[in-house]
Scaffold this motif. Structure first.
Motif, short mmCIF file in Angstrom:
data_model
loop_
_atom_site.label_atom_id
_atom_site.label_comp_id
_atom_site.label_asym_id
_atom_site.label_seq_id
_atom_site.Cartn_x
_atom_site.Cartn_y
_atom_site.Cartn_z
N LEU A 366 0.92 -1.21 0.15
CA LEU A 366 -0.05 -0.21 0.03
C LEU A 366 0.77 1.37 0.02
CD1 LEU A 366 -2.65 -1.12 2.59
CD2 LEU A 366 -3.14 -0.26 0.42
N ALA A 367 2.18 1.12 0.47
CA ALA A 367 2.86 2.31 0.61
C ALA A 367 3.34 2.65 -0.80
CB ALA A 367 4.15 2.02 1.38
N VAL A 368 3.03 1.99 -1.80
CA VAL A 368 3.66 2.34 -3.18
C VAL A 368 2.39 3.14 -3.75
CG1 VAL A 368 4.29 1.43 -5.65
CG2 VAL A 368 5.11 0.21 -3.40
N PRO A 369 2.63 4.43 -3.83
CA PRO A 369 1.39 5.34 -4.17
C PRO A 369 0.57 4.85 -5.51
CG PRO A 369 3.10 6.95 -3.37
CD PRO A 369 3.80 5.33 -3.53
N PRO A 370 1.56 4.81 -6.59
CA PRO A 370 0.75 4.67 -7.74
C PRO A 370 -0.13 3.23 -7.85
CG PRO A 370 3.08 4.97 -8.26
CD PRO A 370 2.81 4.98 -6.94
N ALA A 371 0.37 1.93 -7.18
CA ALA A 371 -0.49 1.11 -7.06
C ALA A 371 -1.75 1.34 -5.97
CB ALA A 371 0.38 -0.01 -6.32
N ASP A 372 -1.21 2.25 -4.96
CA ASP A 372 -2.38 2.61 -4.01
C ASP A 372 -3.42 2.96 -4.86
OD1 ASP A 372 -3.21 2.83 -1.05
OD2 ASP A 372 -3.23 4.71 -1.83
N TYR A 373 -3.27 3.84 -5.84
CA TYR A 373 -4.50 4.39 -6.35
C TYR A 373 -5.48 3.21 -6.83
CZ TYR A 373 -1.29 8.32 -7.08
OH TYR A 373 -0.36 9.38 -6.84
N GLN A 374 -5.06 1.93 -7.03
CA GLN A 374 -5.96 0.84 -7.08
C GLN A 374 -6.36 0.44 -5.70
OE1 GLN A 374 -7.68 0.09 -9.69
NE2 GLN A 374 -6.16 -0.01 -11.70
N TYR A 375 -5.74 0.20 -4.66
CA TYR A 375 -5.85 -0.39 -3.75
C TYR A 375 -6.94 0.50 -2.75
CZ TYR A 375 -1.51 -3.01 -4.42
OH TYR A 375 -0.45 -3.74 -4.82
N HIS A 376 -6.69 1.93 -2.93
CA HIS A 376 -7.08 2.71 -1.84
C HIS A 376 -8.78 2.67 -1.89
CE1 HIS A 376 -7.31 6.30 0.56
NE2 HIS A 376 -8.33 6.78 -0.19
N ASP A 377 -9.49 2.60 -0.67
CA ASP A 377 -10.75 2.49 -0.42
C ASP A 377 -11.47 1.44 -1.20
OD1 ASP A 377 -11.45 4.52 1.28
OD2 ASP A 377 -11.80 6.17 -0.01
N SER A 378 -10.51 0.38 -1.22
CA SER A 378 -11.09 -0.74 -1.90
C SER A 378 -10.98 -1.92 -0.68
CB SER A 378 -10.42 -1.57 -3.03
OG SER A 378 -9.21 -2.17 -2.63
N TYR A 379 -11.63 -3.24 -0.93
CA TYR A 379 -11.58 -4.07 -0.06
C TYR A 379 -10.20 -4.76 0.40
CZ TYR A 379 -16.19 -5.11 1.97
OH TYR A 379 -17.27 -4.76 2.75
N PHE A 380 -9.26 -4.42 -0.60
CA PHE A 380 -7.85 -4.64 -0.47
C PHE A 380 -7.49 -3.86 1.07
CE2 PHE A 380 -3.32 -4.34 -0.70
CZ PHE A 380 -3.02 -5.52 -1.27
N VAL A 381 -7.80 -2.97 1.09
CA VAL A 381 -7.35 -2.12 2.25
C VAL A 381 -8.14 -2.57 3.37
CG1 VAL A 381 -7.51 0.29 3.55
CG2 VAL A 381 -7.09 0.10 1.11
N VAL A 382 -9.37 -3.02 3.29
CA VAL A 382 -10.10 -3.49 4.36
C VAL A 382 -9.69 -4.93 4.85
CG1 VAL A 382 -12.33 -4.55 4.96
CG2 VAL A 382 -12.27 -2.65 3.51
N ALA A 383 -9.18 -5.52 4.02
CA ALA A 383 -8.38 -6.85 4.01
C ALA A 383 -7.05 -6.42 4.89
CB ALA A 383 -7.95 -7.51 3.10
N HIS A 384 -6.24 -5.51 4.51
CA HIS A 384 -4.96 -5.31 5.17
C HIS A 384 -5.12 -4.75 6.69
CE1 HIS A 384 -1.66 -2.72 6.13
NE2 HIS A 384 -2.23 -1.93 6.40
N PHE A 385 -5.97 -3.72 6.85
CA PHE A 385 -6.16 -3.24 8.06
C PHE A 385 -6.67 -4.16 9.21
CE2 PHE A 385 -9.81 -0.66 6.42
CZ PHE A 385 -10.76 -1.03 7.33
N HIS A 386 -7.38 -4.95 8.81
CA HIS A 386 -8.13 -6.09 9.51
C HIS A 386 -7.01 -7.26 9.87
CE1 HIS A 386 -11.92 -4.50 8.62
NE2 HIS A 386 -12.32 -5.01 10.21
N TYR A 387 -6.05 -7.17 8.61
CA TYR A 387 -4.90 -8.51 9.12
C TYR A 387 -3.93 -7.60 10.20
CZ TYR A 387 -4.94 -12.41 6.37
OH TYR A 387 -5.52 -13.48 5.60
N VAL A 388 -4.00 -6.40 10.12
CA VAL A 388 -3.11 -5.58 11.04
C VAL A 388 -3.82 -5.63 12.39
CG1 VAL A 388 -1.69 -3.56 11.70
CG2 VAL A 388 -1.91 -4.32 9.32
N ILE A 389 -5.18 -5.19 12.48
CA ILE A 389 -5.59 -4.81 13.66
C ILE A 389 -6.29 -5.88 14.47
CG2 ILE A 389 -7.52 -3.47 14.84
CD1 ILE A 389 -6.65 -1.16 12.91
#
Lengths: 614, 342
Positions: A366-389
């Protein structure tokens, strides 16, 4: 009447808990309140997943769904995991540093009651015309009056009150850890959990004022027609995002660092080895804390900050992978060459490692901004922060609870139920969140109450919902375990796990004065050092004598109640109620200031166990 | 402990199954099926970063598995394991290696980052002004003099420079198959460019929570061959310069009367009408009704009868039309076309 009351005040039951300033009882209060909010947040999560089980179904409807996601996020972050962290910190940190109490016992109680009343205020919105529905981030302008209802007022006031509690709690632990360490307990001999609590408290000190400012501005916009965030009147919506994430990003580390601490303690104890690379662990923790403040804009890559800002924040974010990697490898090497046992506490700690690694990896992606334009506000992010939290923090908290339960309550949690708890929760967790990475890349935005039939999103969502049942069963098993433990008559020994740090040197649960005699610390893993030297317990650093204790007080409860009442006054624009509430709080503060209360002493002959001659 | 490996096997099987069964998503929607240079660059970065991360994960898991199997406490084990303080060489090793991996990722991150933020003038790219509303999309082509809503029409193989904003709350503009998203901030303008390499229809979404019907704020991207695109622009322009055409059939004429009375205040048709709601000039050519429902007379009728039922929280009032009025309106609206086919 003499200045010093000569005996302990005789209080019991509910009144005892309403007035207590004992850090161990406050820990239990935090745990109960946080636990209840955790169940509420979990129920909200389950409803979210049920609504998304099949495409285009109508279970809760669009508006309620937005309320559910907002309250799920807000509840879990502010009212569930945060207080449970505070529960563990309160229960364990003073013991680990060989202290009799925290630095400011009264403030400690005040912190709890502020959090509690803030949380209650927020949750009453469900019954008073609708919960907040602008997301846990409450982005403006959606969170302004024109676009959302009264629920957001509950969010603003509830979080403000709860946040005050957290802030003073953090300050209290900073002072406690700096000032209250037993003789010989240098900074570099502090157990890892105390270290991470220390850094977390520092982060709280710097991060919470940002959300406080943000909430005040939002409150002015909503209640008094301010225009900080209203673009039609010259306001700026992006400023809210900055304020929110200047708090919100460090918040993630406020949450995860104590979990790192728990894992360090548990892995080391159950491998019967000292923590590998202790000093690099301390350094990594501090570095993560520091970098945590430098990277908030990685939540805003798509806001339109431009290539330069995005790239810099992206690269700074990637850097966090380095200290986090140090931690992962140090844990692995702590187990290397050890004698690893697998009670439930360690199952959660061991399950944490691969899970959190996945969360960390998607974090770097997610820290790669150009790729984050695809991940951002998508379920990928939901998956990521639930894996962390969840995969990081909630696993860490479960691990810590199984590990320290005997110390906190004097009862052991049942291992058989514990193992079922772990496996159902662990498998359910991965089933829930692993497919969400793919759902996001396949075009599913987050916070959607439904998805259309013809978009190939059905299977992933279905599996995800099935997994949520697994996590539900795991959580219910934990509750059952708590009940079973409470009903069992078997008392836990002082040191059930062959522990290494100071908390295991005193009885379970500890007496109200913790240590009969303040211990002398002679190295890292203070108790282990004595065990290896063939000693029965810690060497005392002082002769046995009367122990000074702070008096219990009802004022923290009343003080918080005043703000709670004032909160409703603000929400309903009834300024008489506001004045009554604030006056109640101020008069409690006044009473506290002028009333001379030097506490009381527990006399030598009242001590439950006999000390050693120093 | 015996059941341990079995659980793992079941779990990994499940995970694998989940992957296979879900496939890679619908071509027109998935970021995993890039259909243009922006999405392709982003997909390359995804592949690079996930490859590095999977490599790291394999190393972690190898050590993890080895340690858990090798160093489990065995019954009757005596003595205390050696208390190791640390190992500087190892600790430096796992500080330096991640650092190097990050540098490998950082280089394309920087170059792609700047490439995606380039701004193209009108000589090199079609300019499109996007305005997001609760819960629909407005598209204007300032240089071409046409405006549309819900269906974004683009020429194939040509760069498109977007200028984006929002009229009410924050939304985010996302066409996964063509490229990543950017927010539309009220009161500010953002820029982004995209390009589609294949003609066809792509799915666009709003990615930022924007109210009750956030989930339903979809739009379609119709990518046409250059000649078809030019025809479309010419037709749009022709129609938008004129008064709305007078309806042909009596039923449609009745519909037009209702429309002129009740709808024109908010919706523009041809050169007439308000801008509160979506421009309906090319309504009959649209892929979807309300961005989400199949384009059928039944769905149009359903929308007209109760707009709140299909998109809760949207700003269209319920006009309380009876069945005949709805029928007439549908008849009229189905004549609002700019393509020759209809």
């Amino acid at each position: 009447m003499s200045a010093h009351a000569s005996h302990a005040p005789n209080r019991s039951g509910l009144w005892d808990y309403l007035t207590t300033v004992d850090h161990k009882k406050i820990a239990i209060l935090y745990l109960i309140a946080g636990g209840i909010f955790f169940l509420a947040g979990g129920l909200e999560a389950l409803l979210i997943r049920l609504q998304l089980m099949y495409p285009e179904i109508e279970l809760v409807g669009a508006k309620t769904f937005n309320e559910l996601i907002t309250m799920h996020g807000t509840t879990m972050i502010f009212l569930a995991v945060m207080p449970i962290i505070f529960a563990l910190m309160n229960a364990i940190v003073p013991l680990q540093i060989g202290a009799r109490d925290v630095a400011f016992p009264f403030v400690n109680a005040l912190g709890f009651w502020l959090f509690f009343f803030g949380g209650v205020l927020l949750n009453t919105s469900w019954f008073l015309g609708g919960a907040p529905d602008a997301g846990w981030t409450s982005y403006t302008t959606l969170a302004l009056n024109q676009y959302s209802g009264r629920g957001v007022d509950f969010y603003v006031l509830g979080l403000q009150i709860a946040g005050l509690g957290t802030l003073i709690g953090g300050i209290n632990f900073l002072v406690t850890i700096i000032n209250m360490r037993a003789p010989g307990m240098t900074f570099m001999r502090m157990p890892m959990f105390t270290w991470t609590s220390f850094i977390t408290s520092g982060l709280i000190l710097f991060a919470f004022p940002a959300i406080t400012v943000g909430l005040v501005l939002l409150m002015f916009d909503r209640l008094f027609g301010g225009n900080f965030f209203n673009p039609d009147a010259g306001g700026n919506v992006v400023i809210w995002e900055h304020l929110f994430w200047i708090f919100g990003h460090p918040e993630v580390y406020i949450l995860i660092l104590p979990a790192f601490g728990v894992i360090s303690e548990v892995v080391s104890t159950f491998s019967r080895k000292r923590l590998f690379g202790y000093s690099s662990m301390v350094f990594a923790t501090a570095l993560i804390g520091f970098l945590g403040f430098m990277v908030w804009a990685h939540h805003m890559f798509t806001t339109g900050l431009g290539a330069i800002a995005n790239t810099l924040f992206g690269l700074a974010t990637m850097l966090i992978a380095v200290p986090t990697g140090i931690k992962i490898f140090n844990w692995l090497l702590t187990m290397w060459g050890g004698q690893i046992r697998f009670p439930t506490a360690n199952l959660f700690a061991v399950g944490f490692i691969p899970t959190f690694t996945i969360g960390g990896m998607t974090g770097v992606m997610l820290a790669v901004p150009p790729a984050d334009y695809q991940y951002h506000d998508s379920y990928f992010v939901v998956a990521h922060f639930h894996y962390v939290i969840v995969g990081g923090l909630v696993f860490g908290l479960f691990s810590g609870l199984y590990y320290w339960w005997p110390k906190m309550f004097g009862k052991m949690l049942n291992e058989t139920i514990g193992k079922w708890n772990f496996w159902t929760f662990f498998i359910g967790f991965h089933l829930t969140f692993f497919p969400q990475h793919f759902l996001g890349l396949m075009g599913m935005p987050r916070r959607v109450f439904t998805y259309l039939k013809d978009q190939n999103l059905d299977m992933g969502n279905f599996i995800s919902t099935i997994g949520a049942f697994g996590m539900t069963i795991g959580t219910i098993l934990f509750v059952i375990n708590v009940v079973v433990a409470a009903k069992s008559s078997k008392r836990a020994p002082a040191d059930p796990w062959d522990g290494r740090s100071l908390e295991w040197a005193i009885p379970s649960p500890p007496p109200e004065y913790n240590f009969v005699q303040t211990p002398l610390v002679r190295g890292l893993d203070a108790l282990w050092v004595e065990k290896m030297a063939g000693n029965k317990g810690m060497t005392p650093a002082e002769p046995i004598g009367d122990i000074h204790m702070p008096s219990p007080s009802f004022l923290p409860f009343l003080m918080s109640l005043g703000l709670f009442v004032a909160g409703y006054g603000f929400i309903y624009h009834n300024y008489v109620v506001v004045v009554i509430g604030i006056l109640a709080t101020l008069s409690c503060m006044f009473t506290r200031s002028v009333k001379d209360d030097p506490g009381y002493h527990i006399h030598e002959d009242e001590l439950e166990e006999k000390g050693v001659k120093a | 402990m015996k059941g341990w490996q079995q659980y793992w096997r079941q779990f990994s099987l499940f995970a694998l199954l989940a992957l296979v069964l879900t496939g890679c998503g619908k071509d027109e929607l998935s970021a995993l099926k890039p259909s243009g240079p922006v999405a392709a660059m982003q997909f390359d970065l995804m592949k690079l970063s996930s490859a590095i991360m999977i490599g790291v994960f394999i190393v972690v898991m190898a050590i993890f598995t080895y340690v858990l199997i090798r160093y489990r406490k065995r019954p009757g084990q005596q003595g205390i394991p050696k208390q190791v303080e640390g190992n500087h060489a190892l600790e430096i090793l796992w500080t330096v290696i991640p650092f190097l991996l990050l540098i490998i990722m950082a280089i394309p991150t920087v170059t792609t980052g700047f490439a995606l933020h380039k701004e193209y003038p009108k000589e090199e790219a079609v300019q499109v002004k996007v305005t997001a509303h609760q819960f629909w999309w407005e598209f204007e082509y300032p240089d071409l003099g046409v405006a549309s809503a819900q269906d974004l029409v683009l020429p194939v193989g040509k760069k498109v420079q977007f200028v984006l904003s929002a009229s009410d709350v924050k939304h985010a503009f996302w066409i996964p198959a063509l490229g990543g998203k950017i927010d539309t901030n009220p009161g500010q303008e953002n820029k982004m460019w995209l390009q589609a390499d294949k003609a066809g229809i792509y799915y666009g979404k709003c990615a930022e929570l924007c109210g009750a019907s956030h989930a339903l704020m979809d739009f379609k991207v119709e990518v046409k061959e250059q000649a078809d695109f030019d025809t479309w622009v010419a037709n749009m322009k022709g129609v938008q310069a004129k008064e709305p055409v007078t309806a042909t059939s009596p039923l449609a004429a009745e519909g037009q009367q209702i429309f002129d009375k009740s709808c024109l205040g908010c919706h523009a048709v041809a050169g007439k009408g308000g801008k509160m709601g979506p421009n309906l000039t090319n309504f009959a050519d649209r892929e979807r009704v309300a961005g989400i429902k199949a384009h059928t007379p039944e769905n149009i009728a359903e929308w007209l009868k109760d707009p709140q039922k299909i998109k809760p929280g949207n700003k269209m009032p319920n006009l309380n039309l009876d069945d005949n009025q709805v029928k007439a309106l549908v008849e009229y609206m189905e004549t609002l076309s700019v393509s020759e086919k209809k």
